[in-house]
Design a protein around this motif. Sequence first.
Motif, PDB file in Angstrom:
ATOM      1  N   LEU A 168       0.237   5.605   5.832  1.00 42.56           N
ATOM      2  CA  LEU A 168       0.807   4.298   5.487  1.00 42.56           C
ATOM      3  C   LEU A 168       1.388   3.493   6.662  1.00 42.56           C
ATOM      4  O   LEU A 168       1.135   2.283   6.734  1.00 42.56           O
ATOM      5  CB  LEU A 168       1.856   4.489   4.379  1.00 42.56           C
ATOM      6  CG  LEU A 168       2.171   3.280   3.515  1.00 42.56           C
ATOM      7  CD1 LEU A 168       0.919   2.575   3.035  1.00 42.56           C
ATOM      8  CD2 LEU A 168       3.021   3.706   2.328  1.00 42.56           C
ATOM      9  N   MET A 202       0.314  -0.354   7.171  1.00 47.82           N
ATOM     10  CA  MET A 202       1.239  -1.473   6.994  1.00 47.82           C
ATOM     11  C   MET A 202       1.370  -2.294   8.265  1.00 47.82           C
ATOM     12  O   MET A 202       1.505  -3.512   8.217  1.00 47.82           O
ATOM     13  CB  MET A 202       2.606  -0.953   6.547  1.00 47.82           C
ATOM     14  CG  MET A 202       2.553  -0.381   5.138  1.00 47.82           C
ATOM     15  SD  MET A 202       4.184   0.038   4.507  1.00 47.82           S
ATOM     16  CE  MET A 202       4.866  -1.602   4.222  1.00 47.82           C
ATOM     17  N   ALA A 227       5.760  -6.227   3.266  1.00 44.27           N
ATOM     18  CA  ALA A 227       4.549  -6.038   2.479  1.00 44.27           C
ATOM     19  C   ALA A 227       4.833  -5.040   1.357  1.00 44.27           C
ATOM     20  O   ALA A 227       5.755  -4.237   1.452  1.00 44.27           O
ATOM     21  CB  ALA A 227       3.423  -5.529   3.362  1.00 44.27           C
ATOM     22  N   VAL A 228       4.043  -5.137   0.286  1.00 43.05           N
ATOM     23  CA  VAL A 228       4.244  -4.299  -0.894  1.00 43.05           C
ATOM     24  C   VAL A 228       3.083  -3.309  -1.018  1.00 43.05           C
ATOM     25  O   VAL A 228       1.924  -3.679  -0.840  1.00 43.05           O
ATOM     26  CB  VAL A 228       4.351  -5.178  -2.153  1.00 43.05           C
ATOM     27  CG1 VAL A 228       4.414  -4.328  -3.408  1.00 43.05           C
ATOM     28  CG2 VAL A 228       5.589  -6.068  -2.064  1.00 43.05           C
ATOM     29  N   VAL A 229       3.437  -2.049  -1.304  1.00 46.95           N
ATOM     30  CA  VAL A 229       2.453  -0.966  -1.355  1.00 46.95           C
ATOM     31  C   VAL A 229       2.174  -0.561  -2.793  1.00 46.95           C
ATOM     32  O   VAL A 229       3.086  -0.478  -3.602  1.00 46.95           O
ATOM     33  CB  VAL A 229       3.010   0.268  -0.606  1.00 46.95           C
ATOM     34  CG1 VAL A 229       2.093   1.465  -0.767  1.00 46.95           C
ATOM     35  CG2 VAL A 229       3.228  -0.054   0.860  1.00 46.95           C
ATOM     36  N   ARG A 230       0.918  -0.321  -3.114  1.00 44.10           N
ATOM     37  CA  ARG A 230       0.546   0.232  -4.409  1.00 44.10           C
ATOM     38  C   ARG A 230      -0.451   1.366  -4.210  1.00 44.10           C
ATOM     39  O   ARG A 230      -1.273   1.306  -3.304  1.00 44.10           O
ATOM     40  CB  ARG A 230      -0.088  -0.846  -5.303  1.00 44.10           C
ATOM     41  CG  ARG A 230       0.943  -1.816  -5.862  1.00 44.10           C
ATOM     42  CD  ARG A 230       0.507  -3.240  -5.743  1.00 44.10           C
ATOM     43  NE  ARG A 230       0.740  -3.777  -4.396  1.00 44.10           N
ATOM     44  CZ  ARG A 230       0.367  -4.975  -4.005  1.00 44.10           C
ATOM     45  NH1 ARG A 230      -0.275  -5.773  -4.821  1.00 44.10           N
ATOM     46  NH2 ARG A 230       0.617  -5.400  -2.772  1.00 44.10           N
ATOM     47  N   VAL A 231      -0.378   2.382  -5.051  1.00 41.40           N
ATOM     48  CA  VAL A 231      -1.308   3.500  -4.967  1.00 41.40           C
ATOM     49  C   VAL A 231      -2.078   3.563  -6.285  1.00 41.40           C
ATOM     50  O   VAL A 231      -1.475   3.509  -7.351  1.00 41.40           O
ATOM     51  CB  VAL A 231      -0.556   4.828  -4.713  1.00 41.40           C
ATOM     52  CG1 VAL A 231      -1.497   6.011  -4.798  1.00 41.40           C
ATOM     53  CG2 VAL A 231       0.116   4.794  -3.347  1.00 41.40           C
TER      54      VAL A 231
END
Lengths: 361, 327
Positions: free
Chosen positions: B49, B53, B160-164
């Motif tokens: 990650l 990012m 920033a926004v993280v999605r899995v």
Amino acid sequence: MAKKKSSRLNWAPVKSIYHIMKFVRIFPLLLGAALTLNGATLSTKLRTDGTELRAAFGEAAGDVAKACTVNIYAGSKFTGLGTVISSDGIVVAKNSEIDVADPGALRIVGPGKRIGRTRILARDIAYDLVFLDLGREVDPGYEWGDITALDHGTWVVAGVAGSSSGPSVRGGVCSAITREIKKAGGVIGVILGGKDGKEFGGVEVTEVAKEGPAEKAGVKRGDVIFAVDGQEVFDRAKMIEKVKSHDPGTAIKVTLKRKDKEMELEITLGYRQQVFSELKNRNDRMSGKVSVRRTGFKRVIQHEVSLGPLDMGGPLFDLEGRLIGINIAKANRVEFFAIPVSDIRAILEDKAREISEARGE
Amino acid sequence: MRMPKIIFTMAALLALLQPLHAVVPAWEKEAPETVADLLAIQKQVQKVLPKCMAATVTLQMGGSSGSGVVVNKEGLVLTAGHVSGQPGRAVKIILADGRELKGKALGMNGKTDSGLVQITDPPKDLPVIEYDKSKEELPGIGQWCIAVGNPGGLDKDRGAVVRVGRIISATKDTLRTDCMLLGGDSGGPLFDFNGVVIGIHSRISSRPDQNMHVAMPAFQEDWDTLINSKVIGGRIGGNPQPDRAFLGVFTEDNEKGALVLEVREDSPAAKAGIQKDDIIQKVDDNEIKGAEALTDEIRKMKPKAKVKVTLLRDGKEKVLEVELGAR
């Protein structure tokens, strides 16, 4: 032949040929390729909010979620979840959802099947929390966690309003920096993209949002605004700051020049997401129902667990089943906020006297 | 009779396969089964990650904002065509650490929604990340992935926004995942679990499982066009072509015609009352078999032409008259 084998072996310790094959490294690839050729899609139970994934998250926090999650009703209206926050029966929930519900007797259903009347012990408007009295002692079942280990990509598990079998859980990752969510100020609906400054004598309006508050009040493109609420402002950034310091729904006075004329207009501020930009409007439309209040929290954890506005007030756990937060807002379909448990404990300490007085202790 | 033998064979097979079982990572299982599996997934996500990012950027053009990902030291950014828009237009690139750089839009494909941006003053320490250069190969169904972007636009405090999530379906043009997206994410990267870019966020509908990403073969297919600042397939994006007619819907192929995923605000389609989830079947008397057929049909028309659009809404046929606009 192979098919027959697999079905006949269903009862055996090795459940099926499929279960053996999935241990083979190449199998997922073959499966993927086969499904792609068929133009098929991933079964819903295998998706991140599907039943198979929920089972894994259930192993982490299913039991503790059942032990501490309650449903709250105002009259006959379900207003959302609550979480038992202490063994002496204090329940925490989202204040604004109860506020906007029709007034009616407040009731708590759970933990388990018990139903009882409740009343408000204390409120914390800054965090949008309300503390309710369960009226009995109960073992909330979890241990306190902490959020120092939380980072982008850390799994979190949320309690969700369940079916008849009680609350269930759903998982997702911590998705952004833990931070304050500022109160969204109001806007008048203009773009100040032209000249500004003392020499110019104000701030030039280069666009007026269609059907926005400014247009309704009569502001036109090319106007030069030079005062807000009677105070002179010539700097663009300062003017935006001044307008934003008011909540939506507040009326402000704007003084402007149009050619040689000067005029003062009263403008009622709107919500940014309603007045401006196709983007914001569209984002809200794409998000389904969101929380009544989704801004103005002192500190939140942000996660991606797909919840509804009525799942707010419910618990957020780590993978070891420790309580790390209370869900407080669905901001949109991507962003969900939870109040960190450390903040909740600090509020509880702050309000200890208020709460015991309300309980008549 | 036969059964015990089979069980024996299976048990022997299983014993043989044990060592292999041990090396299958949790994210290659059909689904994670235990907390240990979930932790293994988390560990892998958090390993890749930081680099993912760091290479994800915000793009600002005029008043609008989107996302992108830097893929080489010279400052090439992959994004969505509807974000980069008209070739040559000025783009401000904001790095994850807040630095602001100058750049310009290169080419775009309005149909697949691929787009490129060039940073014109790349610093020496520009964070970059690898992208998948396959022309044919696609991610498998169920493959895990990571989405990064700026839902709702740039927010400096949030980052920033993280999605899995997982791949739901895949074609050469489009990947569909359960990584929830929102406006502002557009152009942002979708990564595999090795931290390689496998898609670019493109579009959504209000259905939660409709998150579409441009697949990497779509970039490879048009690479020369994109790098040479050309425009093809002008269906969406800032791509003014005055004598070409404009309807204002974004559709996907459906068994029964072209399924409307989005209706542009204030567009001719919106004014005529075309709605999301309508299935467009005919334009005048010409049958529409899918998204492309609709584009082709509208492309033949001139702005201000009045056409009859036949569509299915909730299973019922409806005919609407639309006055087409100009792109």
